[in-house]
Write an enzyme that holds these catalytic residues in place. Structure first.
Site, PDB file in Angstrom:
ATOM      1  N   ARG A 142      16.948 -14.160 -27.956  1.00  0.00           N
ATOM      2  CA  ARG A 142      17.971 -14.716 -28.658  1.00  0.00           C
ATOM      3  C   ARG A 142      17.850 -14.930 -29.839  1.00  0.00           C
ATOM      4  NH1 ARG A 142      19.391 -20.454 -28.519  1.00  0.00           N
ATOM      5  NH2 ARG A 142      21.796 -20.589 -28.935  1.00  0.00           N
ATOM      6  N   LYS A 163      31.707 -22.771 -16.067  1.00  0.00           N
ATOM      7  CA  LYS A 163      32.262 -21.769 -16.949  1.00  0.00           C
ATOM      8  C   LYS A 163      33.691 -21.559 -16.473  1.00  0.00           C
ATOM      9  CE  LYS A 163      27.767 -19.181 -17.574  1.00  0.00           C
ATOM     10  NZ  LYS A 163      26.885 -18.041 -17.281  1.00  0.00           N
ATOM     11  N   CYS A 197     -23.756 -33.414 -15.477  1.00  0.00           N
ATOM     12  CA  CYS A 197     -25.181 -33.065 -15.546  1.00  0.00           C
ATOM     13  C   CYS A 197     -25.871 -33.828 -16.488  1.00  0.00           C
ATOM     14  CB  CYS A 197     -25.363 -31.566 -15.864  1.00  0.00           C
ATOM     15  SG  CYS A 197     -24.956 -31.421 -17.484  1.00  0.00           S
ATOM     16  N   GLU A 249       0.904  -1.287   0.066  1.00  0.00           N
ATOM     17  CA  GLU A 249      -0.033  -0.066   0.063  1.00  0.00           C
ATOM     18  C   GLU A 249       0.864   1.189   0.001  1.00  0.00           C
ATOM     19  OE1 GLU A 249      -0.566  -2.543   2.330  1.00  0.00           O
ATOM     20  OE2 GLU A 249      -2.155  -3.261   0.825  1.00  0.00           O
ATOM     21  N   GLU A 250       1.918   1.053   0.907  1.00  0.00           N
ATOM     22  CA  GLU A 250       2.790   2.247   0.848  1.00  0.00           C
ATOM     23  C   GLU A 250       3.508   2.593  -0.384  1.00  0.00           C
ATOM     24  OE1 GLU A 250       4.880   2.893   4.982  1.00  0.00           O
ATOM     25  OE2 GLU A 250       4.608   0.842   4.343  1.00  0.00           O
ATOM     26  N   TYR A 251       3.798   1.443  -0.837  1.00  0.00           N
ATOM     27  CA  TYR A 251       4.440   1.671  -2.336  1.00  0.00           C
ATOM     28  C   TYR A 251       3.520   2.171  -3.407  1.00  0.00           C
ATOM     29  CZ  TYR A 251       7.044   0.395  -6.712  1.00  0.00           C
ATOM     30  OH  TYR A 251       7.525   0.839  -7.722  1.00  0.00           O
ATOM     31  N   ASP A 252       2.291   1.608  -3.439  1.00  0.00           N
ATOM     32  CA  ASP A 252       1.254   2.084  -4.503  1.00  0.00           C
ATOM     33  C   ASP A 252       1.101   3.804  -4.084  1.00  0.00           C
ATOM     34  OD1 ASP A 252       1.037  -0.377  -5.327  1.00  0.00           O
ATOM     35  OD2 ASP A 252      -0.840  -0.870  -4.489  1.00  0.00           O
ATOM     36  N   CYS A 261     -19.933 -30.455 -23.307  1.00  0.00           N
ATOM     37  CA  CYS A 261     -21.239 -30.648 -22.791  1.00  0.00           C
ATOM     38  C   CYS A 261     -22.124 -29.614 -23.209  1.00  0.00           C
ATOM     39  CB  CYS A 261     -20.895 -30.858 -21.147  1.00  0.00           C
ATOM     40  SG  CYS A 261     -22.586 -30.295 -20.234  1.00  0.00           S
ATOM     41  N   LYS A 270      21.384 -23.851 -14.038  1.00  0.00           N
ATOM     42  CA  LYS A 270      21.096 -23.560 -15.569  1.00  0.00           C
ATOM     43  C   LYS A 270      19.375 -23.386 -15.236  1.00  0.00           C
ATOM     44  CE  LYS A 270      21.362 -25.018 -20.258  1.00  0.00           C
ATOM     45  NZ  LYS A 270      19.885 -24.873 -20.715  1.00  0.00           N
ATOM     46  N   GLU A 295      26.964 -22.458 -11.615  1.00  0.00           N
ATOM     47  CA  GLU A 295      25.680 -21.791 -11.317  1.00  0.00           C
ATOM     48  C   GLU A 295      24.401 -22.658 -11.768  1.00  0.00           C
ATOM     49  OE1 GLU A 295      27.068 -18.669 -13.505  1.00  0.00           O
ATOM     50  OE2 GLU A 295      25.556 -18.597 -14.993  1.00  0.00           O
ATOM     51  N   TYR A 333      23.507 -13.568 -16.142  1.00  0.00           N
ATOM     52  CA  TYR A 333      24.752 -14.720 -15.984  1.00  0.00           C
ATOM     53  C   TYR A 333      25.864 -14.357 -17.085  1.00  0.00           C
ATOM     54  CZ  TYR A 333      21.653 -16.672 -19.629  1.00  0.00           C
ATOM     55  OH  TYR A 333      20.981 -17.089 -20.671  1.00  0.00           O
ATOM     56  N   CYS A 369     -22.766 -36.077 -20.319  1.00  0.00           N
ATOM     57  CA  CYS A 369     -21.805 -35.314 -19.704  1.00  0.00           C
ATOM     58  C   CYS A 369     -21.823 -35.967 -18.279  1.00  0.00           C
ATOM     59  CB  CYS A 369     -22.309 -33.783 -19.360  1.00  0.00           C
ATOM     60  SG  CYS A 369     -21.650 -32.860 -17.941  1.00  0.00           S
ATOM     61  N   CYS A 400     -25.148 -27.015 -16.565  1.00  0.00           N
ATOM     62  CA  CYS A 400     -24.180 -27.918 -16.064  1.00  0.00           C
ATOM     63  C   CYS A 400     -23.508 -27.433 -14.705  1.00  0.00           C
ATOM     64  CB  CYS A 400     -23.462 -28.442 -16.961  1.00  0.00           C
ATOM     65  SG  CYS A 400     -21.963 -29.526 -16.376  1.00  0.00           S
ATOM     66  N   LYS A 456      23.805 -31.569 -17.314  1.00  0.00           N
ATOM     67  CA  LYS A 456      22.253 -31.852 -17.122  1.00  0.00           C
ATOM     68  C   LYS A 456      22.023 -32.944 -16.308  1.00  0.00           C
ATOM     69  CE  LYS A 456      20.045 -29.348 -20.454  1.00  0.00           C
ATOM     70  NZ  LYS A 456      19.479 -30.005 -21.715  1.00  0.00           N
ATOM     71  N   SER A 465      25.274 -21.198 -27.842  1.00  0.00           N
ATOM     72  CA  SER A 465      24.383 -22.076 -26.931  1.00  0.00           C
ATOM     73  C   SER A 465      25.419 -22.886 -26.096  1.00  0.00           C
ATOM     74  CB  SER A 465      23.680 -23.001 -27.727  1.00  0.00           C
ATOM     75  OG  SER A 465      24.082 -23.472 -28.856  1.00  0.00           O
ATOM     76  N   LEU A 466      25.154 -23.840 -25.345  1.00  0.00           N
ATOM     77  CA  LEU A 466      25.938 -24.718 -24.444  1.00  0.00           C
ATOM     78  C   LEU A 466      26.048 -26.185 -24.907  1.00  0.00           C
ATOM     79  CD1 LEU A 466      24.920 -23.306 -21.084  1.00  0.00           C
ATOM     80  CD2 LEU A 466      27.237 -23.025 -22.174  1.00  0.00           C
ATOM     81  N   ASP A 509      15.836 -22.426 -16.887  1.00  0.00           N
ATOM     82  CA  ASP A 509      14.895 -23.043 -17.893  1.00  0.00           C
ATOM     83  C   ASP A 509      13.931 -21.880 -18.191  1.00  0.00           C
ATOM     84  OD1 ASP A 509      14.373 -25.028 -19.680  1.00  0.00           O
ATOM     85  OD2 ASP A 509      13.214 -25.985 -18.461  1.00  0.00           O
TER      86      ASP A 509
HETATM   87  S1  IVH Z   1      25.718 -19.074 -20.218  1.00  0.00           S
HETATM   88  C1  IVH Z   1      27.778 -19.203 -23.976  1.00  0.00           C
HETATM   89  N1  IVH Z   1      24.373 -19.565 -17.981  1.00  0.00           N
HETATM   90  O1  IVH Z   1      21.087 -22.087 -21.673  1.00  0.00           O
HETATM   91  C2  IVH Z   1      27.264 -19.468 -22.923  1.00  0.00           C
HETATM   92  N2  IVH Z   1      23.389 -20.008 -19.952  1.00  0.00           N
HETATM   93  O2  IVH Z   1      22.009 -23.985 -23.762  1.00  0.00           O
HETATM   94  C3  IVH Z   1      25.828 -18.832 -22.710  1.00  0.00           C
HETATM   95  N3  IVH Z   1      21.100 -20.790 -19.485  1.00  0.00           N
HETATM   96  O3  IVH Z   1      20.963 -19.677 -24.329  1.00  0.00           O
HETATM   97  C4  IVH Z   1      24.885 -18.964 -21.741  1.00  0.00           C
HETATM   98  N4  IVH Z   1      20.976 -20.474 -17.513  1.00  0.00           N
HETATM   99  O4  IVH Z   1      19.283 -19.517 -22.514  1.00  0.00           O
HETATM  100  C5  IVH Z   1      24.381 -19.482 -19.295  1.00  0.00           C
HETATM  101  N5  IVH Z   1      23.288 -19.753 -15.978  1.00  0.00           N
HETATM  102  C6  IVH Z   1      23.266 -20.050 -17.219  1.00  0.00           C
HETATM  103  C7  IVH Z   1      22.339 -20.117 -17.887  1.00  0.00           C
HETATM  104  C8  IVH Z   1      22.141 -20.279 -19.361  1.00  0.00           C
HETATM  105  C9  IVH Z   1      20.346 -20.850 -18.610  1.00  0.00           C
HETATM  106  C10 IVH Z   1      20.367 -20.944 -21.072  1.00  0.00           C
HETATM  107  C11 IVH Z   1      20.587 -19.860 -22.015  1.00  0.00           C
HETATM  108  C12 IVH Z   1      21.286 -20.377 -23.124  1.00  0.00           C
HETATM  109  C13 IVH Z   1      21.347 -21.802 -23.108  1.00  0.00           C
HETATM  110  C14 IVH Z   1      22.304 -22.610 -23.778  1.00  0.00           C
END
Ligand code: IVH
Length: 699
Positions: free
Chosen positions: A167, A320, A441, A65-68, A456, A146, A144, A256, A438, A461, A344, A112-113, A148
């Site tokens: 991306r 990394k 019903c 509320e205060e924020y608003d 249905c 990953k 760290e 990241y 159904c 219903c 994974k 990508s990875l 999703d």
């Molecule tokens: S590093 C070259 N760190 O995974 C490295 N990616 O499979 C670039 N992702 O497109 C990505 N968590 O969308 C990195 N902690 C993390 C991540 C991460 C999720 C995703 C990212 C990337 C995909 C690659």
């Protein structure tokens, strides 16, 4: 003053150019009292700080509320003095919807990875790194989770967020700036740290599991398909042409990675992450700096162990090489860097038996098969139900009651059946046929041509009625807190609510007689009902549960119709006249607003005190200048008086002139046009009909 207002309005319509507009306004005015300027600046700073505490640190120090209250005060001051700072929280909302996303080229490709599926494969990655670097020494790594979600690049120019892009294919993505600005954890400005000339920050936009589940429950109630996993939900929410829908979806961000930089030098991933934290960017929930691959594997194990306790979905850990010099040396092989890999986690799977399949009836009457499973623990969650989507899916996978099945929660909270283990069949398994009647019903069941769902057809219903009430009260609709599935069921079974109209007739005394209500909870519900009476047309339309009218379609309608009454008796043609509205939806809307019973319901809601504002209409009309820069001449007899057509042209940003010249862009012709037509033809001016003009101004 009017001139400034126009400039200001232009700055709101044109967020990309807003800063230069604002600078101009300031130069022109220089008249904002110093104390007001100071107050605005302080409010922006404070509100951003609270936002950061709430959305990034998860430890707010003031109430909502205060924020608003402060937010509203800031908005008033900004509107009064036409002074909106580039990082003002009010800039997170209010951009007009887009027609399409513009393409954005990434300065540095988004890679990508590579994957590793066992600890040994992680060790092999380490060996490759060492071989390449010709070293026997332990390498420093960061580890760290990953996330999703959806990969994003945020471009900051001189500390101000100037672009956010997806991306895409890694080289070119889509411009989703207005949508990303609605995510509260995304800083609009770099604070508390040195802001470089240019900086591309990479991260993952994701939806946390609770939000994901709530969103799916809502979608199921309203008969829209549920998102299969939080990743799809995040992607679907970011890729919305109307950013106000993104704003409602409560997305998060974890940063990241770094892309192109100018004016700052980071030596390592760890140094970069430390800088991000200082600059108030959200970073991964766990990030550790280790020496040697065995320590990295320990962190992987730690992340895997905590996996089920995270509020977000993670399917692995990213390792990394820490040092950026070494990363450069290692380089890239095709699309993946040699300096990183993703370990994974095994998919969350389990084996169990289908004890029963039931047919569940939704708000629109759609019947969905749901499997009841013998409870099985999968990835820390007890699973006992799984949606089977529809009968086509049952046929395709040949799923029968009594079957032993493999169930998976791969990034999904709602588990799905991957396969039937046919070897385990005993011959006693039973097919589950679509019900002829159904199950709730007893009404007839129909399957429309081209549709996968059985419906249905019973209007009263109980399953449909309760789901309609639940939908009406849901968060994206009338937003009545405390009127969830359980309470709707209770109030319905006690006869207190037979239709959503009855919500507004509820009395506290009635609630107090029910088992689940006490003084405070009853009062809370009554207050929530009262609060919901002030709503917007888009919410209201959505809450009515008109078939095919989801949040987006409701918004479109609100942009095109000022009042609910303007929709009464609407024809399908009027609806298909709106860009993006097809025939199916138009039929459904027209049918709804031509039904006397529905019109009676709408009138009753009004008489019970429901008040509908329509900010979308005003905003859409303001932003509607499709004829900007074009000159028109109108001639001949049209179905609408000429002066009205000319007024409309001017309102849409065009110029209506009385005579044809080389400067004329279009001649709008009606019956018996006369000499203007010949002149236009000789000057090769484009000639259009009134209908074509209307086509040009559609939103
Ligand atoms: S590093 C070259 N760190 O995974 C490295 N990616 O499979 C670039 N992702 O497109 C990505 N968590 O969308 C990195 N902690 C993390 C991540 C991460 C999720 C995703 C990212 C990337 C995909 C690659």
């Amino acid at each position: 003053m009017e001139f400034y207002s126009k400039l200001f309005a232009q700055s709101l319509k044109n967020p990309q150019k807003a800063d230069s507009f604002n600078a101009t306004i300031l130069l022109l005015m220089e008249k904002i009292p110093a104390n007001i300027k100071h107050e605005i600046e302080k409010l922006v700073k404070d509100l951003n700080c609270h936002c950061y505490r709430y959305y990034v640190l998860d430890s707010p120090v003031i109430s909502d509320e205060e924020y608003d209250k402060s937010y509203r005060h800031l908005k008033e001051l900004e509107e009064k003095y036409h002074y909106v700072l580039p990082d003002s929280p009010t800039r997170r909302v209010g951009a007009p919807p887009l027609d399409k996303f513009e393409k954005v080229k990434h300065t540095e490709p988004m890679l990508s990875l590579d994957n590793a599926f066992s600890h040994d494969e992680v060790r092999e990655f380490d060996e490759r790194v060492k071989r390449f670097l010709k070293t026997e020494e332990n390498v420093e790594y960061t580890v760290e989770p990953k996330y999703d979600g959806l990969a994003m690049e945020l471009t900051y120019k001189n500390g101000i967020l100037s672009k956010a892009s997806t991306r895409g294919d890694g080289y070119e993505g889509e411009d989703v700036t207005v949508n990303i600005k609605t995510i509260k954890a995304v800083p609009l400005k770099i604070e508390e740290a040195e802001a470089p000339e240019e900086l591309d920050i990479r991260g993952e936009v994701y939806m946390d599991l609770r939000e994901f589940e709530a969103l799916n429950r809502e979608r199921e109630r309203e008969g829209e398909p549920a998102f299969a996993n939080p990743r799809n939900a995040a992607a679907g929410s970011v890729r919305q042409l109307d950013s106000s829908i993104t704003a409602r979806r409560k997305l998060h961000l974890a940063c990241y990675g770094v892309g192109a930089v100018k004016g700052i030098n980071f030596k390592s991933q760890w140094e970069f992450i430390t800088w991000l934290k200082k600059a108030r960017f959200p970073v991964p929930a766990i990030i550790k700096l280790v020496r040697g691959i065995e320590e990295a594997i320990d962190v992987i194990k730690e992340i895997e162990q905590k996996r089920n306790a995270f509020p977000f979905e993670t399917d692995g850990a990213v390792i990394k090489v820490n040092d950026f010099e070494l990363q450069k040396l290692l380089g890239i092989k095709t699309r993946e860097p040699r300096w990183a890999t993703a370990y994974k986690f095994p998919a969350h799977q389990g084996v169990t038996k289908i004890s029963e399949i039931i047919a569940s009836v939704g708000r629109t009457g759609a019947i969905t098969p749901v499997a009841f499973l013998e409870p099985v623990r999968i990835g820390g969650v007890t699973v006992s139900r799984s949606t089977l989507h529809n009968w086509d899916e049952i046929d395709r996978k040949d799923i029968r009651v009594g079957d032993t099945v493999v169930v998976e929660r791969a990034g999904d909270v709602i588990p799905h059946i991957v396969a039937v283990i046919k070897d385990k069949r005993t011959g006693k398994e039973k097919h589950f046929k679509p019900p002829a009647k159904c199950p709730v019903c007893g009404s007839a069941v129909e399957r429309e041509e081209g549709e996968v769902a059985f419906r249905c057809i019973g209007l009263n219903c109980p399953a449909q009625v309760q789901n309609r009430i639940g939908h009406f009260a849901s968060r994206a609709a009338m937003d009545i807190e405390g009127l969830g599935e359980k309470n709707v069921e209770l109030l319905y079974s006690k006869g207190l609510i037979k239709h959503f109209v009855d919500i507004y007739k509820l009395k506290k005394e009635d609630l107090l007689e029910l088992p689940r209500f006490a003084e405070k909870s009853a009062q809370n519900l009554i207050d929530a009902v009262e609060k919901s009476k002030h709503t917007t047309l888009s919410r209201f339309l959505y809450s009515l549960g008109i078939i095919h009218v989801g949040e987006y379609a409701a918004k479109l309608l609100a942009k095109n119709f000022e009042n609910i009454e303007d929709l009464y008796h609407v024809t399908p043609e009027r609806i298909t006249g709106i860009k993006q509205m097809g025939e199916k939806i138009a039929e459904s809307i027209s049918r709804f607003f031509n039904d006397p019973e529905n019109l009676h319901t709408l009138k009753t809601l009004k008489s019970l005190g429901v008040k509908i504002a329509n900010p979308d209409f005003t905003k859409a009309q303001e932003g509607k200048r499709p004829l900007e820069g074009l000159t028109f001449v109108v001639t001949g007899a049209l179905s609408v008086p000429r002066n009205e057509v000319e007024e409309l042209i001017e309102k849409m940003g065009g110029h209506a002139s009385g005579s044809v010249s080389k400067k004329t862009d279009y001649l709008v012709v009606g019956e018996e046009p006369g000499s203007k037509l010949q002149k236009a033809q000789s000057l090769e001016v484009k000639i259009i009909s009134y209908d074509e003009l209307m086509e040009m101004i559609k939103i």
